[in-house]
Design a protein around this motif. Sequence first.
Motif, mmCIF file in Angstrom:
data_model
loop_
_atom_site.group_PDB
_atom_site.id
_atom_site.type_symbol
_atom_site.label_atom_id
_atom_site.label_comp_id
_atom_site.label_asym_id
_atom_site.label_seq_id
_atom_site.Cartn_x
_atom_site.Cartn_y
_atom_site.Cartn_z
ATOM 1 N N PHE A 33 0.878 -1.233 -0.012
ATOM 2 C CA PHE A 33 -0.009 -0.040 0.005
ATOM 3 C C PHE A 33 0.753 1.181 -0.098
ATOM 4 O O PHE A 33 2.063 1.510 0.231
ATOM 5 N N ILE A 34 0.189 2.273 -0.460
ATOM 6 C CA ILE A 34 0.770 3.593 -0.005
ATOM 7 C C ILE A 34 -0.551 4.282 0.528
ATOM 8 O O ILE A 34 -1.451 4.288 -0.011
ATOM 9 N N ASN A 35 -0.360 4.836 1.851
ATOM 10 C CA ASN A 35 -1.170 5.292 2.743
ATOM 11 C C ASN A 35 -0.886 6.809 3.003
ATOM 12 O O ASN A 35 0.256 7.218 3.034
ATOM 13 N N SER A 36 -1.782 7.617 3.051
ATOM 14 C CA SER A 36 -1.770 8.946 3.555
ATOM 15 C C SER A 36 -2.745 9.417 4.697
ATOM 16 O O SER A 36 -3.727 8.421 4.850
ATOM 17 N N GLU A 37 -3.138 10.642 5.299
ATOM 18 C CA GLU A 37 -3.579 10.834 6.124
ATOM 19 C C GLU A 37 -4.988 11.800 5.525
ATOM 20 O O GLU A 37 -4.244 12.817 4.762
ATOM 21 N N LEU A 38 -6.117 11.987 6.211
ATOM 22 C CA LEU A 38 -6.797 12.905 5.550
ATOM 23 C C LEU A 38 -7.173 13.967 6.877
ATOM 24 O O LEU A 38 -6.740 13.202 8.120
ATOM 25 N N ASN A 39 -7.359 15.163 6.603
ATOM 26 C CA ASN A 39 -7.649 16.209 7.577
ATOM 27 C C ASN A 39 -9.376 16.083 8.129
ATOM 28 O O ASN A 39 -9.768 16.964 8.365
ATOM 29 N N LEU A 40 -9.345 14.761 8.517
ATOM 30 C CA LEU A 40 -10.817 14.272 9.040
ATOM 31 C C LEU A 40 -10.251 13.529 10.242
ATOM 32 O O LEU A 40 -9.612 12.609 10.186
ATOM 33 N N TYR A 41 -10.991 13.811 11.504
ATOM 34 C CA TYR A 41 -10.401 12.908 12.531
ATOM 35 C C TYR A 41 -11.543 12.885 13.491
ATOM 36 O O TYR A 41 -12.724 13.626 13.750
ATOM 37 N N ASP A 42 -11.286 11.685 14.583
ATOM 38 C CA ASP A 42 -12.147 11.803 15.607
ATOM 39 C C ASP A 42 -11.427 12.192 16.874
ATOM 40 O O ASP A 42 -10.209 12.376 16.771
ATOM 41 N N GLU A 43 -12.281 12.821 17.843
ATOM 42 C CA GLU A 43 -11.393 13.376 19.044
ATOM 43 C C GLU A 43 -11.490 12.469 20.044
ATOM 44 O O GLU A 43 -12.699 11.876 20.484
ATOM 45 N N LEU A 44 -10.510 12.214 21.023
ATOM 46 C CA LEU A 44 -10.309 11.454 22.065
ATOM 47 C C LEU A 44 -9.803 12.292 23.058
ATOM 48 O O LEU A 44 -9.107 13.049 23.092
ATOM 49 N N THR A 45 -10.512 12.031 24.617
ATOM 50 C CA THR A 45 -9.881 12.455 25.770
ATOM 51 C C THR A 45 -9.732 11.170 26.661
ATOM 52 O O THR A 45 -10.551 10.496 26.685
ATOM 53 N N PHE A 46 -8.648 11.320 27.571
ATOM 54 C CA PHE A 46 -8.267 10.560 28.340
ATOM 55 C C PHE A 46 -8.065 11.061 29.605
ATOM 56 O O PHE A 46 -7.338 11.922 29.843
ATOM 57 N N GLU A 47 -8.821 10.544 30.679
ATOM 58 C CA GLU A 47 -8.922 11.136 32.181
ATOM 59 C C GLU A 47 -8.437 9.886 32.931
ATOM 60 O O GLU A 47 -9.127 8.768 32.972
ATOM 61 N N ALA A 48 -7.350 9.894 33.730
ATOM 62 C CA ALA A 48 -6.894 8.923 34.731
ATOM 63 C C ALA A 48 -8.199 8.659 35.701
ATOM 64 O O ALA A 48 -8.693 9.599 36.411
#
Length: 288
Positions: A33-48
């Motif tokens: 493959f050749i892969n790239s990223e899109l400027n499309l994203y999920d958002e994640l938050t991490f709290e201990a």
Amino acid sequence: MIKEKAFAKLNLNLHILANPSYKKKTGYFQIHFINSELNLYDELTFEAQPKKISLICNVKELQTKENLVYRAASLLKKEIGNSQLGVKITLLKKIPVCAGLGGGSSDAAMTLRSLLQLWNVKKKATMNKICSSLGSDVFYSMRGGLCEITGIGNKVKSIQHKPFSLWAVLVTPAVQKPSTSWMYSHLHIDKIGNHVYKLRNMKKALLNGDKNIFLNSIYNDFDTTIEHLFPEVRSIKNSLHKNGALAEYVAGSGLTVVGIYDTEKLALMAFNNLQVQYKTLVWTNIKS
């Protein structure tokens, strides 16, 4: 607290090699493959939090222990061997689900990277083992950017290239594929792995900044099979072409269809026109 973005991936070249001995030995198809990223994203938050791993998601059906985010956190905690560790994860899903854009794998990779930081892991965990358990796309998502991927998806290296500017309109049909493994099982062996020269051409185009050769080199071995199984994909391609796309093809194992545009203005115009016809569509740029 840690807040991060997990970017969608886009296959620019996807070749599945008909190598029976490799598949017999590994249980998987050999890929290139050749892969790239899109400027499309999920958002994640991490709290201990103590001991417990919990997941909150805006898409309720994804709020399960089978979600790759939850599985990634659980596998990492097990690998570290500290029962006192815990985390509350909030996932805001924006990448279309089960659409060939690698959203779940990207979420899992970001979870691993973020928890190494949040849990202050000094001992390096066996990430290859964890990534293998989560799926081969996670290997790419751990690195991101413009990359060449080989093996079963576990060998990832960055590609030298000149910066480029291209935009994409992504149309996801209402119908969903049963699974990625189902798509692989429906491939015609005699029709795959025959266009790897396009990948070599694309690498040269990226290095030299030749946009025309780049566009002519876009390829996906799943395309023919998907068009046969899901006729609406051909209809979407025709709609994108009529709205000025320079290239139209299926993302990953489907079923999102990608139209490539030269400018933001043209992509936005196509997006606005197609909103009347399709419910799930996005316009964004390809990250270079």
